[in-house]
Scaffold this motif. Structure first.
Motif, PDB file in Angstrom:
ATOM      1  N   THR A 167       0.830  -1.205   0.000  1.00  0.00           N
ATOM      2  CA  THR A 167       0.000   0.000   0.000  1.00  0.00           C
ATOM      3  C   THR A 167       0.861   1.250   0.000  1.00  0.00           C
ATOM      4  N   ASN A 168       2.168   1.065   0.035  1.00  0.00           N
ATOM      5  CA  ASN A 168       3.096   2.194   0.041  1.00  0.00           C
ATOM      6  C   ASN A 168       3.336   2.647  -1.400  1.00  0.00           C
ATOM      7  N   GLY A 169       2.941   3.864  -1.722  1.00  0.00           N
ATOM      8  CA  GLY A 169       3.080   4.392  -3.074  1.00  0.00           C
ATOM      9  C   GLY A 169       4.516   4.579  -3.528  1.00  0.00           C
ATOM     10  N   LYS A 170       5.476   4.547  -2.598  1.00  0.00           N
ATOM     11  CA  LYS A 170       6.894   4.667  -2.968  1.00  0.00           C
ATOM     12  C   LYS A 170       7.459   3.337  -3.459  1.00  0.00           C
ATOM     13  N   SER A 171       6.775   2.257  -3.143  1.00  0.00           N
ATOM     14  CA  SER A 171       7.244   0.910  -3.466  1.00  0.00           C
ATOM     15  C   SER A 171       6.949   0.549  -4.915  1.00  0.00           C
ATOM     16  N   VAL A 172       7.845  -0.255  -5.522  1.00  0.00           N
ATOM     17  CA  VAL A 172       7.574  -0.788  -6.860  1.00  0.00           C
ATOM     18  C   VAL A 172       6.393  -1.755  -6.828  1.00  0.00           C
ATOM     19  N   MET A 173       6.032  -2.218  -5.645  1.00  0.00           N
ATOM     20  CA  MET A 173       4.913  -3.129  -5.488  1.00  0.00           C
ATOM     21  C   MET A 173       3.626  -2.379  -5.133  1.00  0.00           C
ATOM     22  N   GLY A 174       3.701  -1.041  -5.133  1.00  0.00           N
ATOM     23  CA  GLY A 174       2.533  -0.245  -4.806  1.00  0.00           C
ATOM     24  C   GLY A 174       2.162   0.769  -5.870  1.00  0.00           C
ATOM     25  N   ASP A 175       3.100   1.092  -6.760  1.00  0.00           N
ATOM     26  CA  ASP A 175       2.847   2.075  -7.806  1.00  0.00           C
ATOM     27  C   ASP A 175       3.851   1.849  -8.936  1.00  0.00           C
ATOM     28  N   TYR A 176       3.736   2.608 -10.001  1.00  0.00           N
ATOM     29  CA  TYR A 176       4.635   2.459 -11.155  1.00  0.00           C
ATOM     30  C   TYR A 176       5.973   3.138 -10.874  1.00  0.00           C
ATOM     31  N   HIS A 177       7.031   2.354 -10.726  1.00  0.00           N
ATOM     32  CA  HIS A 177       8.378   2.878 -10.528  1.00  0.00           C
ATOM     33  C   HIS A 177       9.367   2.008 -11.293  1.00  0.00           C
ATOM     34  N   THR A 178      10.421   2.621 -11.791  1.00  0.00           N
ATOM     35  CA  THR A 178      11.431   1.859 -12.526  1.00  0.00           C
ATOM     36  C   THR A 178      12.679   1.606 -11.679  1.00  0.00           C
ATOM     37  N   SER A 179      12.653   2.022 -10.434  1.00  0.00           N
ATOM     38  CA  SER A 179      13.761   1.709  -9.530  1.00  0.00           C
ATOM     39  C   SER A 179      13.201   1.399  -8.143  1.00  0.00           C
ATOM     40  N   LEU A 180      13.908   0.561  -7.416  1.00  0.00           N
ATOM     41  CA  LEU A 180      13.454   0.126  -6.105  1.00  0.00           C
ATOM     42  C   LEU A 180      13.618   1.237  -5.078  1.00  0.00           C
ATOM     43  N   ALA A 181      12.660   1.329  -4.185  1.00  0.00           N
ATOM     44  CA  ALA A 181      12.724   2.272  -3.075  1.00  0.00           C
ATOM     45  C   ALA A 181      13.399   1.588  -1.887  1.00  0.00           C
ATOM     46  N   LYS A 182      13.737   2.365  -0.888  1.00  0.00           N
ATOM     47  CA  LYS A 182      14.359   1.835   0.328  1.00  0.00           C
ATOM     48  C   LYS A 182      13.474   0.759   0.960  1.00  0.00           C
ATOM     49  N   VAL A 183      12.142   0.967   0.941  1.00  0.00           N
ATOM     50  CA  VAL A 183      11.228  -0.015   1.542  1.00  0.00           C
ATOM     51  C   VAL A 183      11.254  -1.343   0.789  1.00  0.00           C
ATOM     52  N   ASP A 184      11.498  -1.300  -0.530  1.00  0.00           N
ATOM     53  CA  ASP A 184      11.606  -2.531  -1.323  1.00  0.00           C
ATOM     54  C   ASP A 184      12.886  -3.276  -0.955  1.00  0.00           C
ATOM     55  N   LYS A 185      13.978  -2.542  -0.842  1.00  0.00           N
ATOM     56  CA  LYS A 185      15.264  -3.167  -0.480  1.00  0.00           C
ATOM     57  C   LYS A 185      15.185  -3.790   0.908  1.00  0.00           C
ATOM     58  N   GLN A 186      14.491  -3.111   1.820  1.00  0.00           N
ATOM     59  CA  GLN A 186      14.313  -3.662   3.166  1.00  0.00           C
ATOM     60  C   GLN A 186      13.437  -4.910   3.117  1.00  0.00           C
ATOM     61  N   GLY A 187      12.419  -4.885   2.253  1.00  0.00           N
ATOM     62  CA  GLY A 187      11.535  -6.048   2.116  1.00  0.00           C
ATOM     63  C   GLY A 187      12.273  -7.260   1.576  1.00  0.00           C
ATOM     64  N   VAL A 188      13.158  -7.034   0.598  1.00  0.00           N
ATOM     65  CA  VAL A 188      13.966  -8.140   0.036  1.00  0.00           C
ATOM     66  C   VAL A 188      14.909  -8.691   1.114  1.00  0.00           C
ATOM     67  N   ALA A 189      15.553  -7.798   1.838  1.00  0.00           N
ATOM     68  CA  ALA A 189      16.479  -8.240   2.902  1.00  0.00           C
ATOM     69  C   ALA A 189      15.734  -9.079   3.939  1.00  0.00           C
ATOM     70  N   TYR A 190      14.541  -8.676   4.288  1.00  0.00           N
ATOM     71  CA  TYR A 190      13.742  -9.430   5.261  1.00  0.00           C
ATOM     72  C   TYR A 190      13.315 -10.781   4.679  1.00  0.00           C
ATOM     73  N   ALA A 191      12.857 -10.778   3.431  1.00  0.00           N
ATOM     74  CA  ALA A 191      12.397 -12.030   2.796  1.00  0.00           C
ATOM     75  C   ALA A 191      13.510 -13.065   2.731  1.00  0.00           C
ATOM     76  N   TYR A 192      14.748 -12.605   2.540  1.00  0.00           N
ATOM     77  CA  TYR A 192      15.892 -13.511   2.371  1.00  0.00           C
ATOM     78  C   TYR A 192      16.746 -13.613   3.635  1.00  0.00           C
ATOM     79  N   ARG A 193      16.169 -13.315   4.761  1.00  0.00           N
ATOM     80  CA  ARG A 193      16.906 -13.318   6.042  1.00  0.00           C
ATOM     81  C   ARG A 193      17.419 -14.694   6.442  1.00  0.00           C
ATOM     82  N   LEU A 194      16.779 -15.757   5.977  1.00  0.00           N
ATOM     83  CA  LEU A 194      17.191 -17.116   6.354  1.00  0.00           C
ATOM     84  C   LEU A 194      18.219 -17.721   5.396  1.00  0.00           C
ATOM     85  N   VAL A 195      18.485 -17.035   4.299  1.00  0.00           N
ATOM     86  CA  VAL A 195      19.368 -17.592   3.264  1.00  0.00           C
ATOM     87  C   VAL A 195      20.809 -17.221   3.562  1.00  0.00           C
TER      88      VAL A 195
END
Length: 195
Positions: A167-195
Motif C-alpha cells: 500500500t506504500n506508493g513509494k514501493s515498486v509493489m505499490g505504484d509504477y516505478h522503474t527503480s526500487l525504493a528503500k522499503v523494497d530493499k528492506q523487504g527483500v532483505a527481510y524475505a531472504y533473512r534465512l538464506v
C-alpha cells in the motif's frame, strides 16, 4: 513418517509440501497513494539462494530491452544477485507473449516448496522456478509508454522474487516505478533473512 527437510542458512526447515502455482488476477490491480507510514514491502516467498539465475526468453527485441532494464533495476537491490544463464538452467525465466489473458499486463507461474521454520513454527514458501511473461497484446491495447512497461516488468520481477503487493506508493509493489525504493530493499532483505 520420516520428516524431510533442508537447510536454509543455518536453520533447519521441515518440508511441508511441494506446489505449483499461477498468479494472474490482481497482479497489477492499479496504483496506490503514498502512505504516511513507510512500512517495508511485504513478502510471501523467497528462493533458497541469494544468487538467482535468469534467462530472458522472449524473441522480441523490444521486450528483451524492457526486461533488461527491469533486471538492471533489480540488480541494485542490495541483497540479491542476478546471473544470466540458459533457459534450461534458469531459476527465473522472463518472457513476453501474445494472448495471455487480456485482463492483466502479465502473469507468472511458479514451482515452490512450503516449509516450516522448526525454530519459530512459521510456514514459508520457497521458490524453485518461476516463469513470468508480459502480455504483449494487453500492453499494446493500453498504449503504455516504454517507461510504464519497464515499471510493470520491475513489479512482475518483484512478485517473482517473493515480494507482495504494497500500500506504500513509494514501493515498486505499490505504484509504477522503474527503480526500487528503500522499503523494497528492506523487504527483500527481510524475505531472504534465512538464506
Amino acid at each position: 513418517m520420516k520428516q524431510r527437510g533442508f537447510k536454509v542458512g543455518r536453520r533447519f526447515l521441515a518440508l511441508v509440501a511441494v506446489s505449483l502455482g499461477v498468479m494472474t488476477a490482481g497482479l497489477f490491480a492499479g496504483t496506490t497513494t503514498a502512505s504516511a507510514k513507510a512500512t517495508i514491502t511485504p513478502s510471501y516467498a523467497f528462493f533458497p539462494t541469494k544468487t538467482i539465475t535468469y534467462n530472458i526468453s522472449t524473441s522480441s527485441k523490444y521486450y528483451r530491452g524492457v526486461w533488461k532494464k527491469a533486471v538492471k533495476a533489480w540488480s541494485k537491490n542490495g541483497t540479491l544477485k542476478f546471473k544470466a544463464t540458459t533457459k534450461k538452467k534458469a531459476m527465473m525465466r522472463l518472457g513476453a507473449a501474445r494472448h495471455l489473458n487480456y485482463k492483466e499486463p502479465g502473469n507468472f507461474r511458479f514451482q515452490s516448496k512450503t516449509i516450516m521454520n522448526t525454530e519459530t513454527g512459521e510456514t514459508l514458501k520457497v521458490f524453485t522456478k518461476v516463469d513470468g511473461k508480459l502480455d504483449m497484446d494487453y500492453l499494446a491495447k493500453q498504449k503504455l509508454s516504454r517507461t510504464k512497461k519497464v515499471a510493470l516488468a520491475v513489479r512482475l520481477m518483484g512478485f517473482m522474487v517473493g515480494l507482495d503487493n504494497s500500500t506504500n506508493g513509494k514501493s515498486v509493489m505499490g505504484d509504477y516505478h522503474t527503480s526500487l525504493a528503500k522499503v523494497d530493499k528492506q523487504g527483500v532483505a527481510y524475505a531472504y533473512r534465512l538464506v
